[in-house]
Design a protein around this motif. Structure first.
Motif, PDB file in Angstrom:
ATOM      1  N   UNK A 103     -12.797  23.782 -57.719  1.00 23.68           N
ATOM      2  CA  UNK A 103     -12.335  23.901 -56.341  1.00 23.68           C
ATOM      3  C   UNK A 103     -11.466  22.715 -55.926  1.00 23.68           C
ATOM      4  N   UNK A 104     -11.876  21.498 -56.290  1.00 22.05           N
ATOM      5  CA  UNK A 104     -11.121  20.303 -55.895  1.00 22.05           C
ATOM      6  C   UNK A 104      -9.723  20.315 -56.506  1.00 22.05           C
ATOM      7  N   UNK A 105      -9.634  20.709 -57.776  1.00 20.18           N
ATOM      8  CA  UNK A 105      -8.328  20.762 -58.439  1.00 20.18           C
ATOM      9  C   UNK A 105      -7.427  21.805 -57.793  1.00 20.18           C
ATOM     10  N   UNK A 106      -8.011  22.966 -57.480  1.00 13.88           N
ATOM     11  CA  UNK A 106      -7.235  24.026 -56.841  1.00 13.88           C
ATOM     12  C   UNK A 106      -6.705  23.562 -55.489  1.00 13.88           C
ATOM     13  N   UNK A 107      -7.560  22.936 -54.702  1.00 14.66           N
ATOM     14  CA  UNK A 107      -7.121  22.457 -53.386  1.00 14.66           C
ATOM     15  C   UNK A 107      -6.029  21.402 -53.508  1.00 14.66           C
ATOM     16  N   UNK A 108      -6.148  20.523 -54.487  1.00 18.15           N
ATOM     17  CA  UNK A 108      -5.129  19.493 -54.680  1.00 18.15           C
ATOM     18  C   UNK A 108      -3.791  20.124 -55.063  1.00 18.15           C
ATOM     19  N   UNK A 109      -3.799  21.108 -55.921  1.00 17.43           N
ATOM     20  CA  UNK A 109      -2.570  21.776 -56.324  1.00 17.43           C
ATOM     21  C   UNK A 109      -1.902  22.471 -55.145  1.00 17.43           C
ATOM     22  N   UNK A 110      -2.712  23.112 -54.308  1.00 13.98           N
ATOM     23  CA  UNK A 110      -2.163  23.792 -53.132  1.00 13.98           C
ATOM     24  C   UNK A 110      -1.605  22.779 -52.127  1.00 13.98           C
ATOM     25  N   UNK A 111      -2.262  21.621 -52.009  1.00  9.87           N
ATOM     26  CA  UNK A 111      -1.751  20.575 -51.121  1.00  9.87           C
ATOM     27  C   UNK A 111      -0.403  20.058 -51.606  1.00  9.87           C
ATOM     28  N   UNK A 112      -0.268  19.899 -52.915  1.00 11.00           N
ATOM     29  CA  UNK A 112       1.002  19.428 -53.476  1.00 11.00           C
ATOM     30  C   UNK A 112       2.115  20.443 -53.250  1.00 11.00           C
ATOM     31  N   UNK A 113       1.785  21.713 -53.387  1.00  9.96           N
ATOM     32  CA  UNK A 113       2.785  22.747 -53.158  1.00  9.96           C
ATOM     33  C   UNK A 113       3.264  22.708 -51.709  1.00  9.96           C
ATOM     34  N   UNK A 114       2.344  22.469 -50.796  1.00 10.82           N
ATOM     35  CA  UNK A 114       2.707  22.382 -49.383  1.00 10.82           C
ATOM     36  C   UNK A 114       3.538  21.123 -49.105  1.00 10.82           C
ATOM     37  N   UNK A 115       3.235  20.026 -49.824  1.00  9.70           N
ATOM     38  CA  UNK A 115       3.928  18.756 -49.595  1.00  9.70           C
ATOM     39  C   UNK A 115       5.330  18.733 -50.177  1.00  9.70           C
ATOM     40  N   UNK A 116       5.611  19.642 -51.126  1.00 12.08           N
ATOM     41  CA  UNK A 116       6.918  19.648 -51.793  1.00 12.08           C
ATOM     42  C   UNK A 116       7.536  21.042 -51.656  1.00 12.08           C
ATOM     43  N   UNK A 164      -0.184   9.230 -69.752  1.00 10.09           N
ATOM     44  CA  UNK A 164       0.069  10.376 -68.881  1.00 10.09           C
ATOM     45  C   UNK A 164       0.040   9.888 -67.430  1.00 10.09           C
ATOM     46  N   UNK A 165       0.989  10.329 -66.604  1.00  9.25           N
ATOM     47  CA  UNK A 165       1.002   9.878 -65.211  1.00  9.25           C
ATOM     48  C   UNK A 165      -0.326  10.167 -64.506  1.00  9.25           C
ATOM     49  N   UNK A 166      -0.681   9.267 -63.590  1.00  9.30           N
ATOM     50  CA  UNK A 166      -1.899   9.456 -62.810  1.00  9.30           C
ATOM     51  C   UNK A 166      -1.624   9.908 -61.395  1.00  9.30           C
ATOM     52  N   UNK A 167      -0.365  10.239 -61.129  1.00 15.68           N
ATOM     53  CA  UNK A 167       0.038  10.700 -59.812  1.00 15.68           C
ATOM     54  C   UNK A 167       1.089  11.787 -59.987  1.00 15.68           C
ATOM     55  N   UNK A 168       1.427  12.516 -58.922  1.00 16.07           N
ATOM     56  CA  UNK A 168       2.441  13.568 -59.063  1.00 16.07           C
ATOM     57  C   UNK A 168       3.807  12.986 -59.419  1.00 16.07           C
ATOM     58  N   UNK A 215      12.299  22.495 -57.905  1.00 19.67           N
ATOM     59  CA  UNK A 215      11.754  21.333 -58.586  1.00 19.67           C
ATOM     60  C   UNK A 215      10.541  21.738 -59.418  1.00 19.67           C
ATOM     61  N   UNK A 216      10.350  21.025 -60.524  1.00 20.52           N
ATOM     62  CA  UNK A 216       9.153  21.192 -61.353  1.00 20.52           C
ATOM     63  C   UNK A 216       8.345  19.903 -61.230  1.00 20.52           C
ATOM     64  N   UNK A 217       7.075  20.045 -60.906  1.00 24.07           N
ATOM     65  CA  UNK A 217       6.212  18.882 -60.703  1.00 24.07           C
ATOM     66  C   UNK A 217       5.010  18.944 -61.635  1.00 24.07           C
TER      67      UNK A 217
END
Length: 298
Positions: A103-116, A164-168, A215-217
């Motif tokens: 759940x946490x990973x899914x929410x983070x991915x959706x937040x990133x999509x909204x932010x970009x 591997x990057x630790x941030x987007x 963009x690809x993130x």
């Protein structure tokens, strides 16, 4: 039936199965445990193991599960396209059947999509059971020159070296084991190129997304367990054939070097010579994995 999920979901998760084994059950269970409003579109590519049907029976009262049955193995990209055509959400999450989402990973991915808002594809760092990231999570376009540098260990190749990057971060390509996309972007790109059967269609999609202005993130702070192909281990030569075929198609579509007939001929020979050289080792590993016959009581 949970009425909270009868409204339009926030995300449509698309999982393609093809004799994917028991990991499919865990994958589905993890997705369904997420609290994000979602639907899971389980696309079965003619599996003979009966697991997709067993999952459907076990979850027959679960409105979020939407099975789609193909009566033959259409390939990964064509199956995702058929699943996406059934999707009701404005966000698609393409997930391999051996990827374990939380759940946490899914929410983070959706937040990133909204932010970009210009993002067309967002991937995650997929890791093995020891937590080691798969270098395919963060790649560059596999041009011939880069592939040669990777092979020779000289300079920047296809995989991006170092930690591997630790941030987007923005990327040229991410792994198709997990991809989040706005549905409008997926439809604009007309989904996956169905001329790929298995492998390299993710590289193709990322390249076409960038060419179209998206963009690809890579979500470097999202780590997801990836079991690396439950069905692939049983058919290594079949999978290798399609991987090499996909490499050749990507080269022909996107690499400027393909415009040179001589270079193109050399690459064609190299791709298929590499395929042939890998077959003995693949067969040997397959034989070693087969269980020994039971001893006779006589």
């Amino acid at each position: 039936m949970n009425s909270a999920f009868e409204t339009t979901p926030l995300v449509s998760v698309i999982v393609v199965a093809a004799d994917s084994g028991l990991t499919l059950r865990e994958c589905v269970g993890r997705v369904m445990a997420c609290s994000v409003p979602l639907e899971l579109i389980l696309v079965d590519n003619g599996s003979a193991d009966g697991i997709p049907q067993a999952i459907e029976r076990a979850m027959q009262h679960e409105s979020r599960l939407r099975p789609v049955y193909n009566h033959a193995n259409l390939g990964f990209g064509p199956a995702v396209n058929r699943g996406a055509a059934q999707a009701r959400a404005n966000v698609l999450l393409i997930l391999n059947p051996d990827c374990m989402l939380d759940d946490a990973s899914l929410r983070r991915l959706l937040d990133l999509l909204k932010a970009h808002p210009k993002a067309g594809v967002i991937g995650a760092v997929v890791c093995d059971e020891q937590g080691q990231p798969d270098r395919a999570s963060y790649r560059r376009d596999p041009y011939l020159k880069r592939a040669l540098r990777s092979f020779l260990g000289q300079g920047k190749g296809v995989n991006i070296g170092g930690e591997m990057p630790g941030e987007p971060v923005q990327a040229e390509a991410v792994s198709g084991a997990l991809m989040v996309m706005p549905r409008v972007a997926f439809e604009h790109l007309k989904g996956f190129d169905e001329e790929y059967f298995l492998h390299c269609e993710d590289l193709d999609l990322c390249r076409r997304a960038r060419d179209a202005g998206y963009q690809v993130w890579l979500a470097g702070d999202v780590r997801v367990l990836h079991g690396k192909g439950g069905s692939s281990r049983h058919r290594p030569v079949f999978v290798s054939w399609h991987k090499h075929r996909g490499m050749w198609r990507w080269f022909r579509k996107f690499d400027p070097a393909a415009r040179n007939p001589l270079v193109s001929a050399v690459v064609w020979l190299g791709v298929w010579a590499h395929f042939l050289l890998k077959i003995p080792g693949q067969w040997l590993r397959l034989l070693r994995r087969r269980p020994a016959p039971a001893a006779s009581d006589a």
